[in-house]
Design an enzyme around this catalytic site. Structure first.
Site, PDB file in Angstrom:
ATOM      1  N   ASP A 137     -13.386  22.098  -2.352  1.00 21.55           N
ATOM      2  CA  ASP A 137     -13.242  23.537  -2.500  1.00 21.55           C
ATOM      3  C   ASP A 137     -12.162  23.998  -1.516  1.00 21.55           C
ATOM      4  O   ASP A 137     -11.823  23.275  -0.567  1.00 21.55           O
ATOM      5  CB  ASP A 137     -14.588  24.205  -2.215  1.00 21.55           C
ATOM      6  CG  ASP A 137     -14.504  25.714  -2.225  1.00 21.55           C
ATOM      7  OD1 ASP A 137     -13.995  26.268  -3.217  1.00 21.55           O
ATOM      8  OD2 ASP A 137     -14.945  26.345  -1.246  1.00 21.55           O
ATOM      9  N   ASP A 168     -11.507  27.896  -0.287  1.00 20.07           N
ATOM     10  CA  ASP A 168     -11.860  28.985   0.626  1.00 20.07           C
ATOM     11  C   ASP A 168     -13.128  28.682   1.409  1.00 20.07           C
ATOM     12  O   ASP A 168     -14.173  28.345   0.840  1.00 20.07           O
ATOM     13  CB  ASP A 168     -12.031  30.286  -0.167  1.00 20.07           C
ATOM     14  CG  ASP A 168     -10.707  30.766  -0.735  1.00 20.07           C
ATOM     15  OD1 ASP A 168      -9.771  30.968   0.055  1.00 20.07           O
ATOM     16  OD2 ASP A 168     -10.603  30.922  -1.966  1.00 20.07           O
TER      17      ASP A 168
END
Length: 220
Positions: free
Chosen positions: A15, A17
């Protein structure tokens, strides 16, 4: 005494953020502004936003709202976020972690679109993986597993051979639903029962073994 946990995989799915890029300040600014426009409690909104595409967050918060409005607001907010890089920095340990992955099987799997992921990875000074799954790549937002399954397929590995790095409830649920093990990153992930947890990426060491196996050594 420091304890070490070791997990092995053949590919890593990351991922963006709050996992490798700290964009929390921008996310909070944009979503507080949107919450005020809708007359919603901003603190409650911020408990829902992480990990999802914007339109999916809006649909969860305002289930009776027409999807066309959610999509329009999503486009507007993506433009705002892409132009706002104030405070966007790498998660501690991310530069060394990403450097260690150079030439190894890994992919970015993010709810951001191409433009936003370009902007944030650039602002954080992190290299963009050769394989990237963005909002444009999928038909469903996390917690749907589509993004992680596509990332694994593009890298050429089975789901069970992949390790996911995630920070949010939606992202961890997506990784689990894809049949993958999940390393939770940061305080938010600690309460979500990932396979393993680290405070940040300074606690992760990557070892590439001769047989193609990646050993992830996690210290507490």
């Amino acid at each position: 005494m420091t304890a070490t946990t070791t997990l092995t995989a053949r590919a890593l799915l990351l991922d963006m953020d709050s996992t490798i890029v700290n964009s929390e300040a921008v996310v909070e600014r944009c979503w507080r502004r949107w919450a005020a426009e809708q007359g919603l409690d901003a603190d409650e909104v911020l408990t829902v936003v992480h990990g999802r595409q914007g339109w999916a967050t809006m649909a969860a918060l305002l289930p009776d709202r027409p999807m066309e409005r959610n999509l329009a607001d999503n486009r507007r907010m993506l433009a705002q976020e892409t132009s706002d890089m104030d405070g966007v920095v790498p998660i501690p340990g991310a530069p060394a972690f990403m450097a260690a992955l150079a030439g190894l099987p890994h992919a970015l799997v993010t709810s951001a679109d191409i433009a936003l992921s370009d902007a944030r990875m650039g602002a954080a000074g992190l290299p963009m993986p050769a394989v990237r799954i963005t909002a444009e790549s999928v038909s469903a937002s996390k917690p749907d597993p589509e993004g992680f399954l596509k990332g694994a397929a593009e890298l050429g590995f089975a789901p069970e051979d992949c390790l996911v790095f995630e920070d949010s409830e939606a992202g961890i649920e997506a990784g689990r639903a894809a049949g993958m093990r999940v390393i939770g990153v940061g305080d938010r992930a600690a309460a979500l029962a990932p396979t393993a947890h680290v405070r940040d990426l300074t606690q992760v060491r990557v070892e590439a073994r001769a047989d193609g196996v990646l050993a992830l050594h996690l210290t507490d």
